[in-house]
Design a protein around this motif. Structure first.
Motif, PDB file in Angstrom:
ATOM      1  N   HIS A 566     105.720  14.837  56.752  1.00 14.85           N
ATOM      2  CA  HIS A 566     105.297  15.028  55.633  1.00 14.85           C
ATOM      3  C   HIS A 566     103.328  14.652  56.368  1.00 14.85           C
ATOM      4  O   HIS A 566     102.548  15.575  55.567  1.00 14.85           O
ATOM      5  N   PRO A 569     100.418  17.386  59.747  1.00 18.05           N
ATOM      6  CA  PRO A 569      99.134  18.571  59.910  1.00 18.05           C
ATOM      7  C   PRO A 569      99.633  19.899  59.901  1.00 18.05           C
ATOM      8  O   PRO A 569     100.228  20.087  60.822  1.00 18.05           O
ATOM      9  N   SER A 570      99.399  21.358  59.750  1.00 17.16           N
ATOM     10  CA  SER A 570      99.422  22.336  59.795  1.00 17.16           C
ATOM     11  C   SER A 570     101.049  22.659  59.964  1.00 17.16           C
ATOM     12  O   SER A 570     101.139  23.711  61.264  1.00 17.16           O
ATOM     13  N   SER A 572     104.310  24.606  59.213  1.00 13.96           N
ATOM     14  CA  SER A 572     104.818  25.113  58.880  1.00 13.96           C
ATOM     15  C   SER A 572     105.685  25.080  57.471  1.00 13.96           C
ATOM     16  O   SER A 572     106.509  23.943  58.028  1.00 13.96           O
ATOM     17  N   ASN A 573     105.894  25.494  56.705  1.00 17.04           N
ATOM     18  CA  ASN A 573     106.697  24.930  55.652  1.00 17.04           C
ATOM     19  C   ASN A 573     107.948  24.818  55.607  1.00 17.04           C
ATOM     20  O   ASN A 573     109.423  23.991  55.794  1.00 17.04           O
ATOM     21  N   ARG A 576     108.799  22.331  58.455  1.00 16.33           N
ATOM     22  CA  ARG A 576     108.780  20.656  57.918  1.00 16.33           C
ATOM     23  C   ARG A 576     109.613  20.637  57.549  1.00 16.33           C
ATOM     24  O   ARG A 576     110.360  19.582  58.079  1.00 16.33           O
ATOM     25  N   ILE A 596     111.465  26.318  63.178  1.00 10.96           N
ATOM     26  CA  ILE A 596     110.397  25.752  64.388  1.00 10.96           C
ATOM     27  C   ILE A 596     110.489  26.439  65.148  1.00 10.96           C
ATOM     28  O   ILE A 596     110.749  27.297  66.079  1.00 10.96           O
ATOM     29  N   VAL A 603     102.298  21.993  67.147  1.00 14.86           N
ATOM     30  CA  VAL A 603     101.702  21.699  66.501  1.00 14.86           C
ATOM     31  C   VAL A 603     102.059  19.886  66.427  1.00 14.86           C
ATOM     32  O   VAL A 603     101.207  19.156  66.372  1.00 14.86           O
TER      33      VAL A 603
ATOM     34  N   HIS B   3      92.390  20.437  64.358  1.00 15.92           N
ATOM     35  CA  HIS B   3      93.389  20.241  63.076  1.00 15.92           C
ATOM     36  C   HIS B   3      93.140  19.719  62.117  1.00 15.92           C
ATOM     37  O   HIS B   3      92.688  18.826  62.211  1.00 15.92           O
ATOM     38  N   PHE B   4      93.468  20.015  60.985  1.00 20.35           N
ATOM     39  CA  PHE B   4      93.245  19.432  60.036  1.00 20.35           C
ATOM     40  C   PHE B   4      94.483  18.830  58.679  1.00 20.35           C
ATOM     41  O   PHE B   4      95.595  19.778  59.143  1.00 20.35           O
ATOM     42  N   ASP B   5      94.462  18.233  58.127  1.00 21.56           N
ATOM     43  CA  ASP B   5      95.393  18.367  57.575  1.00 21.56           C
ATOM     44  C   ASP B   5      95.932  19.348  56.403  1.00 21.56           C
ATOM     45  O   ASP B   5      94.900  20.088  55.811  1.00 21.56           O
ATOM     46  N   HIS B   6      97.114  19.467  56.411  1.00 24.03           N
ATOM     47  CA  HIS B   6      97.514  20.707  55.559  1.00 24.03           C
ATOM     48  C   HIS B   6      97.506  20.895  54.078  1.00 24.03           C
ATOM     49  O   HIS B   6      97.928  21.758  53.597  1.00 24.03           O
ATOM     50  N   ILE B 121     101.121  30.956  60.919  1.00 21.03           N
ATOM     51  CA  ILE B 121     102.371  29.449  60.918  1.00 21.03           C
ATOM     52  C   ILE B 121     103.180  29.572  59.683  1.00 21.03           C
ATOM     53  O   ILE B 121     104.365  28.709  59.539  1.00 21.03           O
ATOM     54  N   ASN B 122     103.163  29.912  58.558  1.00 23.33           N
ATOM     55  CA  ASN B 122     104.179  30.378  57.577  1.00 23.33           C
ATOM     56  C   ASN B 122     104.447  31.058  57.582  1.00 23.33           C
ATOM     57  O   ASN B 122     105.629  31.757  56.708  1.00 23.33           O
TER      58      ASN B 122
END
Ligand SMILES: Cc1cc2nc3c(=O)[nH]c(=O)nc-3n(C[C@H](O)[C@H](O)[C@H](O)COP(=O)(O)OP(=O)(O)OC[C@H]3O[C@@H](n4cnc5c(N)ncnc54)[C@H](O)[C@@H]3O)c2cc1C
Ligand SMILES: Nc1nc2c(ncn2[C@@H]2O[C@H](COP(=O)(O)OP(=O)(O)OP(=O)(O)O)[C@@H](O)[C@H]2O)c(=O)[nH]1
Ligand SMILES: [Mg+2]
Lengths: 610, 453
Positions: A566, A569-570, A572-573, A576, A596, A603, B3-6, B121-122
């Motif tokens: 969790h 960061p960054s 994908s849903n 993760r 994945i 990342v 990078h930043f927090d998602h 990414i998603n």
């Protein structure tokens, strides 16, 4: 606890047998708990061991110190090296076994293994204290204390047989199912799902008209499965081939509405590589005939196995359909085909050591991990026991990598793939297939053999000798010049390097005995052969090693246990979600999990760098 | 990569700055809806509904603008996250003040391309599509915009996927013969296998060859204006640009350096380059100019070779030049038509007469240029082409692997070796769309063949 066992193995199938033997041989007090000790090492389905990719597994089990190969050599009644016309990497041994002799052999070995007790009983509950195994409760109320439990219940957990619309609770035909453990684990939060598999009818020998069938014999000069087997002169009892026809298909089709598969009575998914006959005619309706193999279940058997005719249709239909096959018109049935549904534990719940992620000291092996096949089960049983023993001894788990063994591929796949059907081994699942030959299992696993501690010093020495000689010979093959008029009788106009002749295929396997005799008499047969293979396929083997090297960077990037995905960061849903579910141990493993993406891997890499 | 927090919710004005009628502000992330609700004087935002309301500064209570807000609920949004789009009035006041309220409420300024990165990414788009978004934003011509749109619509991804499928077909046949050899499977004829591999390779090479057309559609066509000194090259450049860009003089050897200017014609971007007149000379400066000219000519997608009609007799230079540049599309342009309307008869070459200084036939020249480029690079409006070197390299790698596979078949190697090359070809293709390695070969087998005892 007094009189506690070190290791409890629940289930005497192919996984349980290897697990119990390995644990006891490594000096741990071991109990093998099985519902029916007389059924230990029973072949639930077809009377054969090995085959494509599975034969590789048996060899690996053998070099690591397992028993399956020896049992097969001792009980086989027909041996064959499959894919012999193809390259070395995909040759694979297969045997028809006398299933009674196989059981007897294993049961005798178990009886004669010191430190191994067989307990007749049905394990119904795991005893736990603070998430640790402390023992097992049996149906009769007896408690068996122990600190580690390896579960190998096979197809027995809440097993249910289907024949047409008839359902029978059973672990196998005529054997009671195991009720209790899967419910307990479910209540503890484990994911439990259903799978299904099937088996064909058995018919009497005297009712088969062999005159109209095609014969299929084994190899005349078979090779044994085990490195330990010497003076190998097994029987060569043939199998027979028959074909279904359109009439057969019509009969089957007419009863589809009575198949539990299509009426929705079966919820579990079956294997696509092992479809029932009704499944075959539905999915491939344009095919006019399907092959059936008739196999004796033991030497002199009156009971024959109809390979290819697995079915869960009602009895009357199975009988009529099979009797429409030429040569089987008068077939008399001893056992009718059936489908069996059972509980399994989706394998993201185990670590590479096969220990469950949630309960210390609890290991899963065999069919309950969603696999299918004796060989797959045996390999897991062996590895689970090795690692259970190592955990007692505070050693790190021992698991071969994907480029080292099919066992490595199997375990890595279990820990990174979602199974929607029973998993079985295929050579195409091994991306480094050219390195994983059946003939070099002892060389590629040498370090593991030493670590495992199940092989005799003598055997290890033989393996080492072969490895050293192979290294020397590889160089010698490049340096040795073969002259015109050579004793190998290879026609040559001018001298040529031996390695060149091998690569140009002017020198092949058939020349090896002469080559050894005239050029390298002081070297072993095995080494002469290994160096030949390495020379012959050098370019390709090098390429595979380069691929291994490339991946190794990722394989060696360890993901700390307990990393909170969790907080990365960054991602994908989906990525993760999968990471949390599988908790991969390395970046390499993560990269093989479906869902994945390469972007997620980037990342993760960046995150771990910090 | 930064990078930043998602968990970050990002916000930005998505329309160009300046005096537009409206501006669109986009907020994306887990807190997008919360933040929007703090700023907008509406109780609720229903997914996929346009909500008319007022935007207020939550701190001062000041009304900032009347807006229309649309809430897109994850994953059904561009980024795959919760997103709110607020359309407000354009100009320099409304949008930036609403945006700054978003920041006050905890949103962070989006990095350039970050919405698209999140979409990628998603899994809302593949790599090709993500690249197309960047191309679309930066498109300088109609043709480039159209190409980017076709790729964004997935046309290129479809094509790559079709190739992928073709390779999987081959791979499954190879694996079938290995893993199911006990069963009655008719082995594929080796000639057929070789042909399938050769076909796949051709298809992949064809797609790789669209690189130039993709580049032309995206970045424009490089058009070199070449010829002997004083033929009117600089005059032509100026005439087409309708601007006194290059120095013109009756002295031969006026232009020394190359001069590049872009120019749009019927939605197509031309990168016109005026070059130094070509001739043998001792002048060191002019020699440098000549070698620069040669370099541009060698890279050009189209050459306009200028000849001087006021000196029509000697075409030896031009004929030799044409001979040396057969590979590149070329138009022989007879200039100074106004001085001499008699154009020599030529064979096997496109030519026409124009006047640069007393503009004549310039439209015809432009249409001819367009037509030649379209024909040579197959730039019809429907075709998809790759547009990046990255894509081309991957395709070439794939084709290379297939070439090895074909050779292995020819040499009589067994399937597992051929399969190794095919797998490399597949991997290379997968790197183009950025999709994960598919171990789909077995799936493919089970769907196509009846196997299993
Ligand atoms: C009908 C049928 C069809 C099959 N078809 C195929 C096929 O086509 N191809 C293929 O590769 N494989 C097939 N298999 C699978 C093959 O039999 C298994 O993969 C293999 O035997 C699994 O080994 P295992 O050790 O995991 O379990 P099993 O061999 O099933 O052994 C389980 C053992 O555990 C014991 N046991 C179970 N629960 C308890 C308990 N609570 N307490 C004590 N003892 C317990 C049982 O008595 C048994 O001895 C089939 C199996 C069945 C039953
Ligand atoms: N009458 C007439 N004169 C032209 C035309 N085009 C160019 N000229 C004249 O030709 C001379 C040379 O023109 P430039 O455009 O400088 O020629 P260039 O090819 O660029 O020459 P370099 O740069 O020296 O190679 C100038 O005097 C122009 O005015 C034309 O179409 N008609
Ligand atoms: Mg000029």
């Amino acid at each position: 606890m007094k009189n506690a066992y070190d290791i409890l193995v629940v289930g005497g199938g192919h996984a349980g047998v290897e697990a119990a033997l390995a644990a006891a041989r490594l000096g741990k007090r071991t109990a093998l708990i099985s519902i029916d000790p007389g059924a230990i090492a029973r072949m639930s389905c077809n009377p054969s061991i090995g085959g494509l990719a599975k034969g590789h597994l048996v060899r690996e089990i053998d070099v690591l110190g397992g028993e399956m190969a020896k049992a097969t050599d001792a009980s086989g009644i027909q041996f064959k090296l499959l894919n012999r016309s193809k390259g070395r990497a995909v040759w694979s041994p297969r045997a028809q076994a006398d299933k009674f002799r196989y059981e007897d052999y294993m049961q005798r070995v178990i009886k004669n293994t010191p430190g191994l007790d067989v307990i007749a009983g049905d394990a119904t509950e795991l005893l736990l204290k603070a998430n640790r195994i402390t023992g097992i409760r049996l149906r009769d109320g007896a408690l068996v204390p122990g600190r580690i439990c390896i579960l190998t219940n096979g197809t027995f957990l809440r097993g249910k047989i289907h024949i047409g619309d008839i359902q029978i609770p059973a672990g196998r035909y005529g054997e009671l199912p195991s009720i209790g453990i899967s419910d307990q684990l479910k209540a503890l939060g484990f994911s439990v799902k259903r799978l299904k598999t099937g088996t064909p009818s058995r018919i009497t020998k005297r009712s088969i008209d062999f005159d109209v069938l095609e014969i299929q014999a084994g190899d005349p000069d078979p090779l044994p499965f085990s490195y330990a087997t010497k003076n190998f002169h097994p029987k060569n009892i043939p199998c027979w081939l028959a074909y279904t026809n359109t009439q057969t298909h019509d009969i089957l089709r007419s009863a589809l509405d009575r198949s539990p598969l299509y009426t929705g009575k079966i919820e579990g998914t079956g294997p696509r590589y092992c479809p029932s006959i009704e499944d075959k005619i539905v999915r491939f309706s344009d095919k006019a005939a399907h092959q059936l193999f008739l196999e004796p279940e033991w030497e002199g058997s009156s009971q024959w196995y109809v390979n290819g005719f697995s079915s869960s249709l009602p009895v009357d239909i199975q009988i009529r359909a099979l009797r429409s096959v030429r040569g089987l018109e008068r077939a008399e049935f001893i056992k009718i085909g059936y489908a069996i549904e059972y509980d399994y534990f989706p394998s993201h719940q185990i670590r590479r050591s096969l220990e469950t992620k949630e309960i210390h000291g609890l290991y899963f092996a065999g069919q309950i991990n969603g696999t299918s096949g004796y060989e797959e089960a045996a390999a897991q049983g062996l590895m689970a026991a090795l690692n259970a023993v190592r955990s007692i001894e505070d050693k790190t788990p021992l698991v071969p990598e994907r480029h080292e063994a099919y066992i490595g591929v199997l375990i890595d796949d279990l820990c990174s793939k979602e199974t929607s059907e029973p998993y079985r081994m295929f050579t195409s699942l091994a991306e480094y297939r050219l390195l994983l030959r059946w003939d070099n299992a002892h060389l590629r696993l040498l370090e593991y053999v030493r670590e495992a501690g199940l092989q005799s010093a003598e055997m290890i020495e033989t393996f080492e000798k072969t490895r050293n000689e192979t290294r020397v010979l590889e160089k010698k093959y490049s340096a040795t010049r073969i002259l015109p008029g050579n004793p190998l009788q290879i026609p040559l106009d001018q001298p040529s390097a031996l390695s060149l002749l091998i690569r140009r295929q002017e020198l092949d396997e058939r020349h090896l005995p002469l080559l050894r005799e005239h050029y390298f008499p002081e070297y072993g047969v095995d080494a002469v052969d290994q160096a030949f293979v390495l020379t012959r396929y050098e370019g390709y083997i090098d390429r595979q090693f380069k691929q291994v090297e490339k991946m190794r960077q990722l394989e060696n990037r360890h993901i700390p246990t307990g990393l909170d995905f969790h907080r990365v960061p960054s991602l994908s849903n989906e990525g993760r979600e999968k990471l949390i579910k599988f908790r991969p141990e390395s970046i390499g493993q993560a990269s093989r999990i479906r869902g994945i993406s390469p972007a997620d891997i980037q990342v993760l890499l960046i995150y771990l760098q910090k | 990569m930064q990078h930043f927090d998602h968990h970050d919710t990002i916000a930005a004005i998505s329309t160009a700055t300046g005096l537009g009628g409206i501006a669109v502000l986009r907020i994306s992330g887990t807190r997008a809806r919360d933040i929007a609700l703090k700023i907008l004087d509406t109780e609720k935002l229903k997914a996929r509904y346009a909500q008319f309301c007022r935007a207020r500064d939550p701190q001062s209570g000041e009304v900032l603008d009347n807006v229309v807000a649309v809430y897109f609920q994850a994953p059904a949004s561009y980024t795959g996250e919760d997103t709110v789009e607020i359309s407000c009035h354009g100009g320099y006041a409304a949008a930036p003040s609403i945006l700054s309220c978003c920041y006050d409420q905890g949103a962070r300024a989006a990095q350039p391309g970050e919405f698209t990165r999140r979409a990628f990414i998603n899994g809302k788009m593949d790599l090709l599509q993500a690249e197309a978004v960047a191309d679309l934003i930066h498109a300088v011509s109609d043709s480039g915009r159209k190409l980017a749109n076709r790729i964004l619509a997935g046309k290129l991804s479809d094509k790559v996927r079709a190739l992928h499928h073709e390779l999987l077909d081959i791979a499954s046949i190879l694996e079938l013969e290995l893993d199911f050899s006990e069963q009655e499977i008719a082995a594929m004829d080796r000639k057929d296998l070789q042909n399938s591999i050769a076909n796949a390779k051709t298809h992949i090479a064809e797609l790789a060859a669209t690189y130039d057309s993709g580049r032309i559609l995206r970045e424009g066509a490089l058009v070199a204006i070449a010829g002997r000194p004083n033929t009117g090259k600089s005059s032509l450049l100026n005439a087409l640009l309708q601007e006194e860009r290059a120095i013109i003089s009756p002295i031969p050897g006026t232009t020394r350096d190359t001069i590049e200017e872009s120019f749009l014609h019927r939605g197509m971007l031309f990168r016109l380059v005026d070059t130094a007149g070509l001739r043998d000379t001792e002048d060191p400066l002019e020699r440098i100019g000549n070698s620069r000219a040669r370099r541009v000519i060698s890279e050009a997608d189209l050459i306009l070779l200028l000849a001087d009609l006021s000196r029509p007799d000697d075409l030896a230079f031009e004929i030799q030049f044409i001979e040396e540049h057969k590979k590149t599309p070329l138009i022989l342009v007879f200039n100074k038509y106004d001085l001499n309307p008699r154009i020599p008869e030529m064979k096997d070459i496109r030519y026409l007469g124009i006047s640069a200084t007393r503009p004549q036939n310039l439209d015809i020249l432009l249409d001819t240029m367009l037509e030649m480029l379209q024909k040579h690079f197959r730039l019809d409006g429907e075709s998809v082409s790759i547009s990046r070197d990255r894509q081309r390299r991957a395709l070439l790698l794939s084709a290379e692997a297939l070439k090895r596979a074909k050779e292995a078949v020819k040499k009589g190697y067994s399937n597992e070796f051929i399969a190794l090359d095919i797998r490399e070809a597949v991997d290379a293709l997968e790197s183009i769309t950025g999709e994960t390695r598919s171990e789909d070969v077995l799936n493919h087998i089970f769907n196509r063949f009846c196997i299993g005892k």
